[in-house]
Motif scaffolding. Structure first.
Motif, PDB file in Angstrom:
ATOM      1  N   SER A  33      37.818  37.151  44.917  1.00 48.87           N
ATOM      2  CA  SER A  33      37.757  38.063  46.065  1.00 48.87           C
ATOM      3  C   SER A  33      37.716  37.194  47.314  1.00 48.87           C
ATOM      4  O   SER A  33      36.800  36.403  47.499  1.00 48.87           O
ATOM      5  CB  SER A  33      36.524  38.959  45.985  1.00 48.87           C
ATOM      6  N   LYS A  35      38.602  38.380  50.566  1.00 48.97           N
ATOM      7  CA  LYS A  35      38.699  39.214  51.773  1.00 48.97           C
ATOM      8  C   LYS A  35      37.892  38.593  52.921  1.00 48.97           C
ATOM      9  O   LYS A  35      37.065  37.699  52.681  1.00 48.97           O
ATOM     10  CB  LYS A  35      38.179  40.620  51.448  1.00 48.97           C
ATOM     11  N   TYR A  39      35.361  35.282  52.991  1.00 48.87           N
ATOM     12  CA  TYR A  39      33.944  35.413  53.344  1.00 48.87           C
ATOM     13  C   TYR A  39      33.574  34.486  54.506  1.00 48.87           C
ATOM     14  O   TYR A  39      32.457  33.958  54.564  1.00 48.87           O
ATOM     15  CB  TYR A  39      33.044  35.108  52.139  1.00 48.87           C
ATOM     16  N   ARG A 127      31.687  55.202  46.834  1.00 49.45           N
ATOM     17  CA  ARG A 127      32.152  54.601  48.078  1.00 49.45           C
ATOM     18  C   ARG A 127      33.670  54.638  48.056  1.00 49.45           C
ATOM     19  O   ARG A 127      34.286  55.416  48.746  1.00 49.45           O
ATOM     20  CB  ARG A 127      31.601  53.165  48.153  1.00 49.45           C
ATOM     21  N   MET A 151      40.169  49.417  37.570  1.00 54.54           N
ATOM     22  CA  MET A 151      38.951  48.742  38.041  1.00 54.54           C
ATOM     23  C   MET A 151      37.873  49.729  38.489  1.00 54.54           C
ATOM     24  O   MET A 151      38.138  50.880  38.829  1.00 54.54           O
ATOM     25  CB  MET A 151      39.262  47.745  39.160  1.00 54.54           C
ATOM     26  N   ASN A 190      31.934  41.842  39.607  1.00 50.11           N
ATOM     27  CA  ASN A 190      31.894  40.888  40.719  1.00 50.11           C
ATOM     28  C   ASN A 190      31.019  39.711  40.259  1.00 50.11           C
ATOM     29  O   ASN A 190      30.739  39.577  39.059  1.00 50.11           O
ATOM     30  CB  ASN A 190      31.330  41.564  41.977  1.00 50.11           C
ATOM     31  N   THR A 191      30.548  38.864  41.170  1.00 50.36           N
ATOM     32  CA  THR A 191      29.732  37.711  40.766  1.00 50.36           C
ATOM     33  C   THR A 191      28.520  38.155  39.942  1.00 50.36           C
ATOM     34  O   THR A 191      28.280  37.653  38.834  1.00 50.36           O
ATOM     35  CB  THR A 191      29.228  36.936  42.008  1.00 50.36           C
ATOM     36  N   ARG A 206      36.232  39.549  39.212  1.00 51.23           N
ATOM     37  CA  ARG A 206      36.651  39.364  40.615  1.00 51.23           C
ATOM     38  C   ARG A 206      35.497  38.855  41.472  1.00 51.23           C
ATOM     39  O   ARG A 206      35.050  39.510  42.401  1.00 51.23           O
ATOM     40  CB  ARG A 206      37.143  40.679  41.245  1.00 51.23           C
ATOM     41  N   PRO A 207      34.980  37.663  41.197  1.00 52.44           N
ATOM     42  CA  PRO A 207      33.851  37.151  41.971  1.00 52.44           C
ATOM     43  C   PRO A 207      34.241  36.830  43.408  1.00 52.44           C
ATOM     44  O   PRO A 207      35.395  36.489  43.688  1.00 52.44           O
ATOM     45  CB  PRO A 207      33.461  35.870  41.233  1.00 52.44           C
ATOM     46  N   GLY A 208      33.263  36.930  44.291  1.00 56.15           N
ATOM     47  CA  GLY A 208      33.413  36.492  45.669  1.00 56.15           C
ATOM     48  C   GLY A 208      32.300  35.514  46.004  1.00 56.15           C
ATOM     49  O   GLY A 208      32.460  34.302  45.948  1.00 56.15           O
ATOM     50  N   TYR A 336      26.114  36.945  52.196  1.00 56.42           N
ATOM     51  CA  TYR A 336      27.430  37.507  52.552  1.00 56.42           C
ATOM     52  C   TYR A 336      27.544  37.647  54.071  1.00 56.42           C
ATOM     53  O   TYR A 336      28.578  37.361  54.661  1.00 56.42           O
ATOM     54  CB  TYR A 336      27.607  38.902  51.964  1.00 56.42           C
TER      55      TYR A 336
HETATM   56  C1  LIG Z   1      33.875  42.093  47.582  1.00 54.34           C
HETATM   57  C2  LIG Z   1      34.151  42.679  46.246  1.00 54.34           C
HETATM   58  C3  LIG Z   1      33.981  41.921  45.077  1.00 54.34           C
HETATM   59  C4  LIG Z   1      33.305  40.570  45.077  1.00 54.34           C
HETATM   60  O1  LIG Z   1      31.908  40.765  45.087  1.00 54.34           O
HETATM   61  P1  LIG Z   1      30.842  39.561  45.091  1.00 54.34           P
HETATM   62  O2  LIG Z   1      29.543  40.261  45.047  1.00 54.34           O
HETATM   63  O3  LIG Z   1      31.048  38.818  46.364  1.00 54.34           O
HETATM   64  O4  LIG Z   1      31.107  38.719  43.901  1.00 54.34           O
HETATM   65  C5  LIG Z   1      34.401  42.470  43.882  1.00 54.34           C
HETATM   66  N1  LIG Z   1      34.919  43.734  43.834  1.00 54.34           N
HETATM   67  C6  LIG Z   1      35.046  44.508  44.941  1.00 54.34           C
HETATM   68  C7  LIG Z   1      35.605  45.876  44.808  1.00 54.34           C
HETATM   69  C8  LIG Z   1      34.661  44.004  46.169  1.00 54.34           C
HETATM   70  O5  LIG Z   1      34.782  44.780  47.269  1.00 54.34           O
END
Ligand SMILES: *Cc1c(COP(=O)(O)O)cnc(C)c1O
Length: 351
Positions: A33, A35, A39, A127, A151, A190-191, A206-208, A336
């Motif tokens: 991720s 976006k 970050y 959301r 997803m 996510n993470t 999909r980690p960020g 974040y």
């Molecule tokens: C930002 C986001 C992520 C990443 O989340 P982290 O908590 O940063 O790992 C994954 N999926 C979606 C839909 C997101 O908006």
């Protein structure tokens, strides 16, 4: 060399965090991720390093982010979390950018299937994604838009002691089985979701935040490496007497004689004003407290404990010693937010 505050961005730390998340995720593909300009770390820096580390799929929020990313990673799979407007469809097709479909209306749009979209189902975040009360129409939606990915997103993955993630996962499982043969590869984590374990990994994660060195829960740091080290320079040193006030509003009164360093960085650089009187920085190996308010371009720090400090000394605001999560906690926020506020004015040095 300029005296502007600078970010030192570590390729090695980013690669290590990616490899760590990827190894936690077993057979699942580890996407990224990326976006909000990765970050705040910068896509110019992050995207090519992640590609080099083996990342092949990226998620951004908007089409213009995807277009910028496409120039950096020409062969990557790129998804846009927020989907597309009708006017954007043509550009997305030309650049092979895939929307995430969040509504039934978009899923039933005949122009969408050609884009190999992902379909986002809401399982409890409430959301984005097709809401639970419309899931009886998912088979239609999926037949229409032929998604490349199914997803959903976890709302409480950073609180493993609560039952919510397990409930979301059960909901996701029900959707998958109701789709049967129509079910595309799936993604939930996510993470924080990765850290919940194998049942959450599915086909793609999909980690960020973990990639960039933060923990999903600042009270429970997970040991990702600091990708960003933030340095700023001591511009002036002053001796203040007991009873003197420091900075705007005179909010800090020196309890005794102090040596105070004025450092060139402030909230205009993304150093949160909430850190006034609370933050700590590392000066020549000593942790020193911020005294008085954070101003736009300057902060003041009590450096009485530091011998031999000079004007021109560089100070660590955030990095290996002053962790992102510790800064976030002191500012009453999350890593974040600290990262995404990093200012445009900062010099960026890639190492
Ligand atoms: C930002 C986001 C992520 C990443 O989340 P982290 O908590 O940063 O790992 C994954 N999926 C979606 C839909 C997101 O908006």
């Amino acid at each position: 060399m300029s005296r502007k505050p600078r970010l030192i961005l570590s390729k090695q730390a980013l690669v290590k965090n990616y490899q760590r998340l990827s190894s936690f995720s077993g057979k699942a593909e580890c996407a990224a991720s990326i976006k909000a300009n990765a970050y705040g770390v910068g896509i110019d820096f992050a995207a090519p390093v992640l590609w080099e580390a083996g990342c092949r799929t990226f998620f951004v929020a908007y089409l213009d982010e995807a277009i910028a990313l496409r120039a950096l990673v020409p062969d990557a799979v790129i998804y846009v979390f927020h989907g597309l407007t009708d006017q954007e469809v043509e550009t997305a097709l030309a650049s092979h950018i895939r929307p995430v479909i969040n509504t039934l209306g978009d899923a039933l749009n005949p122009a969408i299937a050609a884009l190999k979209p992902a379909i986002h189902v809401d399982t409890g975040m409430r959301r984005l994604g097709i809401p639970q009360y419309q899931h009886d129409q998912l088979i239609d939606a999926v037949s229409q838009c032929q998604p490349s990915l199914l997803m959903s997103h976890l709302a409480l993955a950073d609180e493993p002691e609560r039952p919510d993630s397990e409930q979301q996962r059960a909901q996701f499982e029900m959707i998958r089985s109701s789709l049967g043969m129509l079910c595309p590869p799936s993604s939930l984590a996510n993470t924080a979701g990765i850290l919940l374990g194998a049942p959450y990994h599915y086909d793609l994660v999909r980690p960020g935040i973990g990639l960039y060195g933060g923990s999903p829960n600042p009270c429970d740091p997970k040991g990702f490496e600091a990708v960003v080290t933030w340095h700023a320079q001591v511009i002036e040193l002053q001796q203040v007497r007991a009873g003197d006030t420091i900075g705007y509003g005179g909010s800090y009164v020196a309890p005794r004689q102090l040596s105070v360093a004025t450092i060139g960085l402030g909230y205009a650089d993304g150093y949160l004003r909430a850190l006034s009187g609370r933050g700590e920085v590392l000066v020549e190996g000593h942790r020193c407290p911020i005294v008085g308010r954070v101003s736009m371009d300057l902060i003041t720090v009590d450096v009485s404990a530091v011998k031999d400090i000079k004007e021109g000394t560089w100070v660590e605001m955030m990095g290996p010693a002053v962790s992102l999560d510790a800064v976030a906690q002191k500012a009453n926020t999350i890593g974040y937010e600290c990262l995404t506020r990093l200012g445009a004015r900062l010099e960026r040095v890639i190492v």
